[in-house]
Write a protein that holds these residues in place. Sequence first.
Motif, PDB file in Angstrom:
ATOM      1  N   GLY A  38     -20.395   2.479  -5.539  1.00 12.11           N
ATOM      2  CA  GLY A  38     -19.423   1.533  -5.369  1.00 12.11           C
ATOM      3  C   GLY A  38     -18.497   1.569  -6.685  1.00 12.11           C
ATOM      4  N   ALA A  39     -18.901   2.074  -7.720  1.00 17.12           N
ATOM      5  CA  ALA A  39     -18.171   2.220  -9.181  1.00 17.12           C
ATOM      6  C   ALA A  39     -17.709   3.457  -9.255  1.00 17.12           C
ATOM      7  N   TYR A  40     -16.275   3.645  -9.677  1.00 16.21           N
ATOM      8  CA  TYR A  40     -15.724   4.963 -10.070  1.00 16.21           C
ATOM      9  C   TYR A  40     -16.117   5.279 -11.319  1.00 16.21           C
ATOM     10  N   PHE A  41     -16.665   6.421 -11.456  1.00 17.14           N
ATOM     11  CA  PHE A  41     -16.963   7.122 -12.702  1.00 17.14           C
ATOM     12  C   PHE A  41     -16.154   8.365 -12.917  1.00 17.14           C
ATOM     13  N   PRO A  42     -15.737   8.502 -14.400  1.00 19.80           N
ATOM     14  CA  PRO A  42     -14.838   9.623 -14.538  1.00 19.80           C
ATOM     15  C   PRO A  42     -15.455  10.849 -14.603  1.00 19.80           C
ATOM     16  N   ALA A  43     -14.765  11.900 -14.435  1.00 23.10           N
ATOM     17  CA  ALA A  43     -15.370  13.235 -14.223  1.00 23.10           C
ATOM     18  C   ALA A  43     -16.105  13.926 -15.295  1.00 23.10           C
ATOM     19  N   TRP A  44     -15.354  13.465 -16.350  1.00 21.13           N
ATOM     20  CA  TRP A  44     -16.068  14.052 -17.789  1.00 21.13           C
ATOM     21  C   TRP A  44     -17.526  13.462 -18.022  1.00 21.13           C
ATOM     22  N   MET A  45     -17.740  12.191 -17.487  1.00 20.07           N
ATOM     23  CA  MET A  45     -18.951  11.656 -17.575  1.00 20.07           C
ATOM     24  C   MET A  45     -20.089  12.637 -17.071  1.00 20.07           C
ATOM     25  N   LEU A  46     -19.622  12.925 -15.737  1.00 21.77           N
ATOM     26  CA  LEU A  46     -20.507  13.732 -14.900  1.00 21.77           C
ATOM     27  C   LEU A  46     -20.860  15.053 -15.539  1.00 21.77           C
ATOM     28  N   CYS A  47     -20.059  15.399 -16.013  1.00 21.30           N
ATOM     29  CA  CYS A  47     -20.110  16.815 -16.757  1.00 21.30           C
ATOM     30  C   CYS A  47     -20.978  16.967 -18.015  1.00 21.30           C
ATOM     31  N   ALA A  48     -20.725  15.597 -18.638  1.00 19.37           N
ATOM     32  CA  ALA A  48     -21.478  15.583 -20.004  1.00 19.37           C
ATOM     33  C   ALA A  48     -22.865  15.328 -19.843  1.00 19.37           C
ATOM     34  N   LEU A  49     -23.166  14.532 -18.732  1.00 19.77           N
ATOM     35  CA  LEU A  49     -24.583  14.314 -18.361  1.00 19.77           C
ATOM     36  C   LEU A  49     -25.158  15.415 -17.968  1.00 19.77           C
ATOM     37  N   THR A  50     -24.379  16.384 -16.956  1.00 22.06           N
ATOM     38  CA  THR A  50     -25.094  17.486 -16.614  1.00 22.06           C
ATOM     39  C   THR A  50     -25.161  18.554 -17.891  1.00 22.06           C
ATOM     40  N   GLY A  51     -24.241  18.477 -18.930  1.00 22.35           N
ATOM     41  CA  GLY A  51     -24.662  19.348 -20.144  1.00 22.35           C
ATOM     42  C   GLY A  51     -25.842  18.834 -20.721  1.00 22.35           C
ATOM     43  N   VAL A  52     -26.184  17.659 -20.899  1.00 20.46           N
ATOM     44  CA  VAL A  52     -27.392  17.082 -21.526  1.00 20.46           C
ATOM     45  C   VAL A  52     -28.566  17.542 -20.606  1.00 20.46           C
ATOM     46  N   ALA A  53     -28.644  17.412 -19.573  1.00 26.03           N
ATOM     47  CA  ALA A  53     -29.559  17.730 -18.545  1.00 26.03           C
ATOM     48  C   ALA A  53     -29.920  19.164 -18.826  1.00 26.03           C
ATOM     49  N   VAL A  54     -28.749  20.049 -18.767  1.00 25.59           N
ATOM     50  CA  VAL A  54     -29.009  21.445 -18.956  1.00 25.59           C
ATOM     51  C   VAL A  54     -29.604  21.643 -20.379  1.00 25.59           C
ATOM     52  N   ALA A  55     -29.030  21.097 -21.388  1.00 25.52           N
ATOM     53  CA  ALA A  55     -29.653  21.374 -22.714  1.00 25.52           C
ATOM     54  C   ALA A  55     -31.066  20.990 -22.699  1.00 25.52           C
ATOM     55  N   VAL A  56     -31.572  19.818 -22.200  1.00 28.32           N
ATOM     56  CA  VAL A  56     -32.907  19.580 -22.281  1.00 28.32           C
ATOM     57  C   VAL A  56     -33.538  20.470 -21.221  1.00 28.32           C
ATOM     58  N   GLY A  57     -33.278  20.997 -20.144  1.00 34.93           N
ATOM     59  CA  GLY A  57     -33.861  21.868 -19.441  1.00 34.93           C
ATOM     60  C   GLY A  57     -34.241  23.317 -19.984  1.00 34.93           C
ATOM     61  N   LEU A  58     -32.984  23.462 -20.886  1.00 41.36           N
ATOM     62  CA  LEU A  58     -33.307  24.844 -21.619  1.00 41.36           C
ATOM     63  C   LEU A  58     -34.097  24.841 -22.863  1.00 41.36           C
ATOM     64  N   ARG A  59     -34.213  23.688 -23.400  1.00 44.42           N
ATOM     65  CA  ARG A  59     -35.217  23.478 -24.328  1.00 44.42           C
ATOM     66  C   ARG A  59     -36.714  23.345 -23.977  1.00 44.42           C
TER      67      ARG A  59
END
Length: 96
Positions: A38-59
């Motif tokens: 029900g809330a609108y989230f900006p696309a850059w926030m989704l990309c940033a969270l994906t980047g953090v998840a990828v960095a943690v996964g690669l670690r």
Amino acid sequence: MRQKSFCFFLSPKRTNLLPLLALNGCALHGAPSFPIVGAYFPAWMLCALTGVAVAVGLRVVFLLTGVDALLSFRLFTYVALGTLAALALWALAFGP
């Protein structure tokens, strides 16, 4: 002899054009966003969270394979990998 202005937009005749520089990034179609629960989230926030998840996964992968011990600048490496993943997602999903 008349002195020339250092900047084209700051000359006395063109001072009314200076506020237009602030509108350089404005567009009529709006920013890309996603409705999530029900809330609108900006696309850059989704990309940033994906980047953090990828960095943690690669670690985790680098720790399991022993590559992490070979890295000299660990923080820089993981931040760079997360940034690359976020920018790649942005370019693939929202690029031209």
